[in-house]
Design an enzyme around this catalytic site. Sequence first.
Site, PDB file in Angstrom:
ATOM      1  N   SER A 213       0.827  -1.198   0.000  1.00 55.28           N
ATOM      2  CA  SER A 213       0.000   0.000   0.000  1.00 55.28           C
ATOM      3  C   SER A 213       0.871   1.261   0.000  1.00 55.28           C
ATOM      4  O   SER A 213       1.750   1.412  -0.856  1.00 55.28           O
ATOM      5  CB  SER A 213      -0.960  -0.077   1.189  1.00 55.28           C
ATOM      6  OG  SER A 213      -1.979   0.871   1.096  1.00 55.28           O
ATOM      7  N   ASP A 430      -8.178  -3.316  -7.636  1.00 50.12           N
ATOM      8  CA  ASP A 430      -7.791  -2.803  -6.327  1.00 50.12           C
ATOM      9  C   ASP A 430      -8.480  -1.456  -6.122  1.00 50.12           C
ATOM     10  O   ASP A 430      -8.391  -0.562  -6.963  1.00 50.12           O
ATOM     11  CB  ASP A 430      -6.265  -2.640  -6.301  1.00 50.12           C
ATOM     12  CG  ASP A 430      -5.709  -2.229  -4.945  1.00 50.12           C
ATOM     13  OD1 ASP A 430      -6.412  -1.533  -4.189  1.00 50.12           O
ATOM     14  OD2 ASP A 430      -4.559  -2.596  -4.653  1.00 50.12           O
ATOM     15  N   HIS A 459      -6.999  -5.368  -2.126  1.00 50.64           N
ATOM     16  CA  HIS A 459      -5.844  -4.492  -1.986  1.00 50.64           C
ATOM     17  C   HIS A 459      -4.732  -5.217  -1.261  1.00 50.64           C
ATOM     18  O   HIS A 459      -4.932  -5.731  -0.157  1.00 50.64           O
ATOM     19  CB  HIS A 459      -6.274  -3.249  -1.199  1.00 50.64           C
ATOM     20  CG  HIS A 459      -5.173  -2.305  -0.867  1.00 50.64           C
ATOM     21  ND1 HIS A 459      -4.313  -1.803  -1.813  1.00 50.64           N
ATOM     22  CD2 HIS A 459      -4.779  -1.756   0.315  1.00 50.64           C
ATOM     23  CE1 HIS A 459      -3.458  -0.978  -1.237  1.00 50.64           C
ATOM     24  NE2 HIS A 459      -3.711  -0.949   0.055  1.00 50.64           N
TER      25      HIS A 459
END
Length: 508
Positions: A213, A430, A459
């Site tokens: 991330s 995502d 994600h």
Amino acid sequence: MRRTIITLLVAVGVTLGTAGPAVAAPAAPAPPAPPPGSGIVWGACSSPSLQQARAECGFLKVPLDHAKPAGKKIEIAVSRVRHTVPQAQYQGVVLVNPGGPGGPGLGLSRLGSAVPKNAGAAYDWIGFDPRGVGTSRPALSCDPDYGGYARPDYRPENGAEKAWLPKAEAYARACGKAGGELLAHLRTEDTVRDMDLIRQALGAKQINYYGFSYGTMLGQVYATMFPDKVRRMVLDGVVDPRDWWYRANLNQDVAFQRNIETFFDWVAKNEATYHLGTTGDAVEKRFYDLAAEFRRAPLGGRIGSSEWTDIFLRAGYNVGEYTSVADAFVAGTKKDAAKLKAAYDQAGSPTDDNNYAVYLATQCTDAPFPHDWATWKRDNTATDRKAPFETWGNAWYNAPCRDWPVKPGPAPKVAGTLRTGPLLISETYDGATPYEGALQARRTFPGSSLVEGVGGHTHSSSLSGIACTDDTVADYLLTGALPKRTGGDRSDRQCPPLPPPSPAAAGG
């Protein structure tokens, strides 16, 4: 970029599969064993899970202001799980970051056990809480009650501007008061420089890195600032290096709209379990009907329409959250206030004020946000026409950046100067870091390869048991092998996505 932190569950006994053909990168000799850590006094960890993993913990003193290396110091909390292979097979250190900004990463030194083929055993895995976060000292918190209950509705037609504008401004002022000198030194580049000081303290000539991330942005900036210090790098859930950060939020809103509609379709498909509607449209209508009901009268005096929406955002992040969010949906229909409060409390930031405060302190100062509300209103109104689920919630989440007490700097630069790598990973749909970000990183780093979880909606899904993806990671960590780079603007290896779960038997 709202809540790009992820929750990582270290897998044990990952099912192994067979990866497709891989091309070996230019030989990278295994680094020599590092000398004892310089500047980190290792000792026992307080976390039971780290104790179980036989981790060591300590603190590294770093400059508060990297432009003044001899000046005031702060402390970065660091953990280490050592390699278990013979010394001749040792491959160096791996720093790990879970995302955020604001996500604590001390526990991620356990991540090596989740890598197939025993590939993680060749490394020392290094977790750390970034500056201002978790057990690092000092840790930033501005208003612990800000993410509390029965907050104003997000929608403009329900009076959001009148309620949220002063609320967000007050939070920015609270951060100015609480943050002190630290507040001006929480940019992405500050954490990247801390990472390199961790490398030096460990006596490593180069680092390996695994970022999830927002951690992928840390990786891209580290690779730009210290390209000769990178050995291998895995970036999963790739942030678009062009979007700092205002535009990224608007892109997220559209992606989350698609993902929440996919979730509503899944609930409808499992009508026999959840009894919430036989079509996605019917399930979606029920969601909004309950939101309106909770806006008028927060359930248990705590769960209003904003808390209700935040509970559901988890399903936009990860298909693995489908059953827990569906169970919360059922609890809402039954007016079970206790279950909904528990679901909201587990949703993370902004209920975790440390996470939220550092998130803002980083994003608000990495690059300028528009100061005039007219720009925010125009852009979010336009996006809301396409993506009503999350647009206004995301806008108010980031609204303190309008009044942030620290002047933003120019956005950090990202340049593809690495000879090989990184290994990039993304699922097609995502929501938190849309797939275009992975493609842009692939364009930026010509030595990279991209693994796509085709058709997936999760994600940062690597090391979740998908053999095609996880074995690619293992091969790369073992040998430096990357999937062969293909022509065109597309992924280099296509893998199955993380599948949606089977519905809970009891439906809540």
